[in-house]
Design a protein around this motif. Structure first.
Motif, mmCIF file in Angstrom:
data_model
loop_
_atom_site.group_PDB
_atom_site.id
_atom_site.type_symbol
_atom_site.label_atom_id
_atom_site.label_comp_id
_atom_site.label_asym_id
_atom_site.label_seq_id
_atom_site.Cartn_x
_atom_site.Cartn_y
_atom_site.Cartn_z
ATOM 1 N N TYR A 24 0.617 -1.071 -0.026
ATOM 2 C CA TYR A 24 0.110 -0.010 0.157
ATOM 3 C C TYR A 24 0.850 1.310 0.023
ATOM 4 O O TYR A 24 0.200 2.515 -0.181
ATOM 5 C CB TYR A 24 -0.864 -0.009 1.243
ATOM 6 C CG TYR A 24 -1.731 -1.154 1.372
ATOM 7 C CD1 TYR A 24 -2.409 -1.907 0.553
ATOM 8 C CD2 TYR A 24 -1.511 -2.090 2.426
ATOM 9 C CE1 TYR A 24 -3.191 -3.094 0.520
ATOM 10 C CE2 TYR A 24 -2.087 -3.258 2.649
ATOM 11 C CZ TYR A 24 -2.973 -3.568 1.684
ATOM 12 O OH TYR A 24 -3.744 -4.862 1.979
ATOM 13 N N ASP A 273 -6.812 6.125 -0.407
ATOM 14 C CA ASP A 273 -5.476 5.948 -0.728
ATOM 15 C C ASP A 273 -5.153 6.266 -2.145
ATOM 16 O O ASP A 273 -4.038 6.871 -2.317
ATOM 17 C CB ASP A 273 -5.299 4.357 -0.605
ATOM 18 C CG ASP A 273 -3.439 4.050 -0.752
ATOM 19 O OD1 ASP A 273 -2.796 4.624 -0.083
ATOM 20 O OD2 ASP A 273 -3.080 3.474 -1.699
ATOM 21 N N ARG A 288 -0.735 8.420 5.944
ATOM 22 C CA ARG A 288 -0.251 7.211 5.334
ATOM 23 C C ARG A 288 -0.360 5.928 6.277
ATOM 24 O O ARG A 288 -0.803 4.943 5.722
ATOM 25 C CB ARG A 288 1.264 7.365 5.146
ATOM 26 C CG ARG A 288 1.928 6.264 4.449
ATOM 27 C CD ARG A 288 3.304 6.829 3.982
ATOM 28 N NE ARG A 288 3.933 5.560 3.652
ATOM 29 C CZ ARG A 288 5.558 5.824 3.437
ATOM 30 N NH1 ARG A 288 5.889 7.042 3.245
ATOM 31 N NH2 ARG A 288 6.135 4.716 2.902
#
Length: 359
Positions: A24, A273, A288
């Motif tokens: 991610y 995201d 984040r």
């Protein structure tokens, strides 16, 4: 916290030594130049907890979906159109779950299975995910045509529904091809390999572009089809006061609702995201890490979906329970008196025959 734009940095710096962050992490450098180091917050205990959850989901999915397949195939001479869809759905969920132990192992030690297996397992996971959701959309369309438009002549023919299922599998293979082509083993650091899209310096940029496929074909379009079909179908059932007549319809509705509850949170976090990666919202260390944790948690919820459908059938589907007990009685696992006490469920035919012989 200031936002630093860095165009070129190598993959080893990008991963910053943590094998969980490859899934991610965005293209923010691991250490912000005007602030304290920004390290992904991944506790070792959480990593092993995820492994345990993956293994449990795999075992439950193998057991539950195998039983669904057994009941449908045992009664294949009388199976309906919906049963054919549910059989394919169980196959997709079962093979999806079979990939989970491999991903669980990769969370602990990185990818140790080689480049070929990286491509194969990534491709299998994508194909079974797409086929599962597309089949759910097909079931909703089947019920819509059968009840709202009463097109029984077309959809009762089981050989036609087989071609529809084959088409869904072929479409799933097609939209999964980018993963098969682009996935490879990549160094996360000097000691650890990960299974990741490898597109050179443009990996981060293209990974955002590639999200269009799962979020469109794997969630948004099927969800719109389901909402449209079930919205009009339920409206007609309520209007005609036919809810009891189509009791099995509610089982299918719950199946779709569970899909929504399992995958909607993940897709919402994934969208957030994507906004952060494309600089639509400011990226900070705190944001984040929050999104990374949310993605890990909601992804587990999505994976859980592969084992939930058989549980729905067992608790709500009277016909499924009877079919399973019938098989058990045949092999002496339960008494025939108990089977008779359970009673054969009665169904009132819908416009396409039984809504499902399994549900």
């Amino acid at each position: 916290m200031g936002e630093i734009m860095v165009d070129n940095f190598n993959l080893e710096e990008f991963f910053s030594g943590d094998i969980d962050s490859f899934n991610y992490s965005s293209n923010l450098p691991p250490i912000l130049l005007d602030a304290a180091p920004c390290h992904p917050e991944n506790l070792e205990i959480n990593r092993y907890a995820v492994v345990i959850i993956y293994v449990l989901v795999t075992l439950l999915s193998l057991l539950g979906n195998s039983l669904v397949m057994l009941v449908i195939l045992y009664n294949r001479s009388t199976c309906s159109v919906t049963d054919v869809y549910l059989l394919n759905l169980a196959i997709a969920d079962l093979f999806f779950a079979l990939t989970l132990p491999v991903w669980a192992a990769s969370k602990v030690k990185g990818w140790t299975f080689g480049p070929a297996m990286c491509k194969i397992f990534s491709f299998l996971k994508e194909v079974t995910f797409y086929s599962s959701v597309l089949l759910l959309a097909c079931i909703s369309m089947d019920r819509y045509l059968a009840i709202v438009h009463a097109t029984s002549t077309l959809i009762q023919k089981r050989h036609l529904v087989k071609f529809v299922c084959i088409a869904m599998w072929v479409l799933s293979v097609f939209v999964s091809l980018p993963v098969l082509i682009l996935r490879n083993t990549v160094k996360a650091n000097s000691l650890t390999l990960v299974c990741y899209e490898d597109i050179g310096n443009n990996t981060t940029k293209w990974r955002v572009v590639l999200r269009f496929l799962p979020q469109t074909f794997g969630f948004l379009l099927p969800l719109l089809v389901m909402v449209f079909c079930y919205g009009f179908t339920l409206r007609m059932l309520f209007k005609a006061r036919m809810g009891r007549k189509h009791r099995a319809m509610w089982v299918i509705f719950v199946v779709v609702l569970v899909f929504l509850l399992c995958w909607l949170p993940y897709n919402l976090v994934l969208f957030a995201d994507t906004l952060m990666r494309t600089k639509q919202i400011q990226e900070t260390c705190e944001r984040r890490n929050d999104i990374d944790r949310a993605l890990n948690a909601t992804e587990i919820l999505g994976f859980l979906h592969s084992c939930l459908n058989p549980i729905i059938y067992a608790f709500i589907g009277q016909k499924f329970r009877y079919g399973l007990l019938k098989i058990m009685a045949t092999h002496g696992l339960v008494s025939k008196e108990f089977l008779a006490k359970e009673g054969r469920p009665s169904f009132v035919g819908s416009s396409s025959g039984n809504t499902s012989t399994t549900l």
